[in-house]
Scaffold this motif. Structure first.
Motif, mmCIF file in Angstrom:
data_model
loop_
_atom_site.group_PDB
_atom_site.id
_atom_site.type_symbol
_atom_site.label_atom_id
_atom_site.label_comp_id
_atom_site.label_asym_id
_atom_site.label_seq_id
_atom_site.Cartn_x
_atom_site.Cartn_y
_atom_site.Cartn_z
ATOM 1 N N ILE A 38 10.621 57.797 52.898
ATOM 2 C CA ILE A 38 9.508 58.634 52.446
ATOM 3 C C ILE A 38 8.179 58.106 52.970
ATOM 4 O O ILE A 38 7.247 58.879 53.238
ATOM 5 C CB ILE A 38 9.504 58.723 50.905
ATOM 6 C CG1 ILE A 38 10.749 59.492 50.431
ATOM 7 C CG2 ILE A 38 8.243 59.397 50.389
ATOM 8 C CD1 ILE A 38 10.912 59.533 48.930
ATOM 9 N N LYS A 39 8.060 56.790 53.175
ATOM 10 C CA LYS A 39 6.837 56.233 53.757
ATOM 11 C C LYS A 39 6.601 56.807 55.153
ATOM 12 O O LYS A 39 5.462 57.097 55.528
ATOM 13 C CB LYS A 39 6.936 54.706 53.822
ATOM 14 C CG LYS A 39 6.830 54.011 52.475
ATOM 15 C CD LYS A 39 6.916 52.510 52.640
ATOM 16 C CE LYS A 39 6.836 51.804 51.287
ATOM 17 N NZ LYS A 39 6.961 50.329 51.438
ATOM 18 N N VAL A 41 7.670 59.730 56.201
ATOM 19 C CA VAL A 41 7.315 61.139 56.008
ATOM 20 C C VAL A 41 5.854 61.288 55.593
ATOM 21 O O VAL A 41 5.104 62.102 56.162
ATOM 22 C CB VAL A 41 8.233 61.776 54.946
ATOM 23 C CG1 VAL A 41 7.760 63.176 54.587
ATOM 24 C CG2 VAL A 41 9.666 61.823 55.444
ATOM 25 N N LYS A 42 5.426 60.520 54.612
ATOM 26 C CA LYS A 42 4.049 60.622 54.133
ATOM 27 C C LYS A 42 3.055 60.174 55.210
ATOM 28 O O LYS A 42 1.932 60.699 55.289
ATOM 29 C CB LYS A 42 3.880 59.773 52.866
ATOM 30 C CG LYS A 42 4.738 60.234 51.677
ATOM 31 C CD LYS A 42 4.337 61.614 51.202
ATOM 32 C CE LYS A 42 5.202 62.115 50.043
ATOM 33 N NZ LYS A 42 4.977 61.414 48.778
ATOM 34 N N HIS A 45 2.717 63.114 57.603
ATOM 35 C CA HIS A 45 1.957 64.170 56.928
ATOM 36 C C HIS A 45 0.473 63.829 56.858
ATOM 37 O O HIS A 45 -0.393 64.709 57.032
ATOM 38 C CB HIS A 45 2.507 64.378 55.524
ATOM 39 C CG HIS A 45 1.833 65.477 54.764
ATOM 40 N ND1 HIS A 45 1.996 66.814 55.065
ATOM 41 C CD2 HIS A 45 0.966 65.431 53.713
ATOM 42 C CE1 HIS A 45 1.280 67.549 54.239
ATOM 43 N NE2 HIS A 45 0.648 66.749 53.405
ATOM 44 N N GLY A 46 0.164 62.563 56.638
ATOM 45 C CA GLY A 46 -1.227 62.155 56.520
ATOM 46 C C GLY A 46 -1.986 62.232 57.833
ATOM 47 O O GLY A 46 -3.217 62.346 57.841
ATOM 48 N N THR A 50 2.689 67.972 60.196
ATOM 49 C CA THR A 50 4.138 68.042 60.407
ATOM 50 C C THR A 50 4.615 67.223 61.598
ATOM 51 O O THR A 50 5.824 67.079 61.788
ATOM 52 C CB THR A 50 4.583 69.494 60.620
ATOM 53 O OG1 THR A 50 3.905 70.041 61.765
ATOM 54 C CG2 THR A 50 4.279 70.341 59.395
ATOM 55 N N LEU A 92 8.469 66.300 61.234
ATOM 56 C CA LEU A 92 9.081 66.509 59.927
ATOM 57 C C LEU A 92 10.037 67.696 59.979
ATOM 58 O O LEU A 92 9.744 68.718 60.600
ATOM 59 C CB LEU A 92 8.019 66.780 58.861
ATOM 60 C CG LEU A 92 6.993 65.686 58.570
ATOM 61 C CD1 LEU A 92 6.111 66.108 57.389
ATOM 62 C CD2 LEU A 92 7.658 64.353 58.294
ATOM 63 N N ALA A 97 9.032 68.228 55.047
ATOM 64 C CA ALA A 97 7.811 68.924 54.626
ATOM 65 C C ALA A 97 7.815 69.153 53.118
ATOM 66 O O ALA A 97 6.782 69.026 52.448
ATOM 67 C CB ALA A 97 7.693 70.249 55.375
ATOM 68 N N CYS A 100 6.586 66.359 50.937
ATOM 69 C CA CYS A 100 5.145 66.157 50.859
ATOM 70 C C CYS A 100 4.469 67.121 49.894
ATOM 71 O O CYS A 100 3.242 67.081 49.729
ATOM 72 C CB CYS A 100 4.523 66.301 52.252
ATOM 73 S SG CYS A 100 5.156 65.105 53.448
ATOM 74 N N ASP A 101 5.243 67.979 49.272
ATOM 75 C CA ASP A 101 4.725 68.933 48.287
ATOM 76 C C ASP A 101 5.053 68.397 46.896
ATOM 77 O O ASP A 101 6.226 68.262 46.537
ATOM 78 C CB ASP A 101 5.362 70.302 48.506
ATOM 79 C CG ASP A 101 4.831 71.368 47.552
ATOM 80 O OD1 ASP A 101 4.156 71.018 46.564
ATOM 81 O OD2 ASP A 101 5.107 72.558 47.802
ATOM 82 N N GLU A 105 8.818 67.686 45.502
ATOM 83 C CA GLU A 105 9.274 66.359 45.910
ATOM 84 C C GLU A 105 10.509 65.888 45.150
ATOM 85 O O GLU A 105 11.429 65.314 45.732
ATOM 86 C CB GLU A 105 8.155 65.330 45.751
ATOM 87 C CG GLU A 105 8.589 63.944 46.214
ATOM 88 C CD GLU A 105 7.470 62.914 46.184
ATOM 89 O OE1 GLU A 105 7.770 61.725 46.393
ATOM 90 O OE2 GLU A 105 6.301 63.300 45.936
#
Length: 270
Positions: A38-39, A41-42, A45-46, A50, A92, A97, A100-101, A105
């Motif tokens: 998840i790190k 992914v985030k 996203h940051g 995507t 992603l 994706a 990140c919501d 999540e």
């Protein structure tokens, strides 16, 4: 950054490096846990929503772009079905994706957990019963296609990820689908002839069949004629006993079998 090899889990790649291609897991699983995935992914996203470049992501996470730790995290995220990648960029997936919501999540965590072929197979095996002790759980993993040298790390990552995905809400000895989760049909892992199907495997020649757990126990036996310490024998026998309790029934009037190590006392002298 050099392109990561698609379709390889941390466990599979490590198996090739350590065993020189002689022994390889036939079911996909990560060495990293869900939180590390998840790190990644985030981080993506940051930066770009995507997708982003490898160097951008490594800088965002404060890691070396060609370092082993960064590479392992990216591989872990791929095995969880959260990202895909190319030579210069990482992207992603739809599942990534959703991770990140904030509203999606929790469900995405459960879906990502079940995306891993090994974890899904274990969930199907134990969804209606308690998880066995660690040694027996490792034997079960071996029966599903994890090479014996990797079962301990695979089991530790599995347990951490199960907790992070919400499957241990009622205790670490039970895999319970989170209230916002749902089991969806997925194609079986195609490596090794569907080792993660959880069905009994047929011996070549058609003479009888054994449960995957039994096959896993047999694979963990050392070669004949080699040294096998008492402590290791005890661990194997405990695993066998736990698996037998899962697979077979016994009369209620009979006592439960207990595997113990007893001091044989001082050696006799001639």
């Amino acid at each position: 950054m050099a392109e990561l090899q698609a379709g390889s889990s941390d466990g599979e790649r490590s198996g090739r490096e350590n065993a020189g291609e002689r022994e390889r897991s036939t079911i996909s699983f990560p060495y990293g846990d869900l939180s590390s995935a998840i790190k990644i992914v985030k981080g993506v996203h940051g930066i770009g929503g995507t997708s982003c470049e490898w160097e951008q992501l490594s800088a965002e996470l404060g890691m070396a772009p060609k370092g082993g730790g960064f590479r392992a995290m990216a591989l872990t995220a791929k095995v969880f079905g959260l990202v895909t990648y190319r030579k210069a960029s990482i992207h992603l997936t739809d599942l990534g994706a959703r991770m990140c919501d904030a509203a999606q999540e929790a469900r995405a965590r459960a879906d990502a957990f079940l995306t891993v072929p090994l974890y899904r197979s274990l969930y199907e095996k134990f969804r209606t019963t308690t998880l066995p002790p660690d040694s027996a759980l490792e034997a079960a993993m071996a029966g599903l296609g994890v090479v014996s040298k990797q079962t301990r790390k695979a089991r530790q990552a599995f347990q951490r990820s199960a907790e992070q995905a919400g499957f241990f809400k009622y205790g670490k000895d039970r895999l319970v689908m989170p209230s916002n989760g749902k089991v969806e049909e997925q194609p079986p892992d195609n490596a090794g002839g569907d080792p993660g199907s959880g069905e009994r495997s047929q011996d070549e020649g058609g003479e009888g069949s054994h449960h995957d757990f039994i096959n896993g126990l047999v694979r963990k036996l050392p070669a004949e004629g080699t040294e096998w310490p008492t402590a290791d024998r005890h661990t194997w026998l405990q695993a066998a006993n736990a698996i037998f309790d899962l697979l077979y029934t016994r009369p209620e009037s009979e006592a439960k079998l207990v595997v113990e190590i007893k001091d044989s006392g001082p050696a006799k002298r001639d």
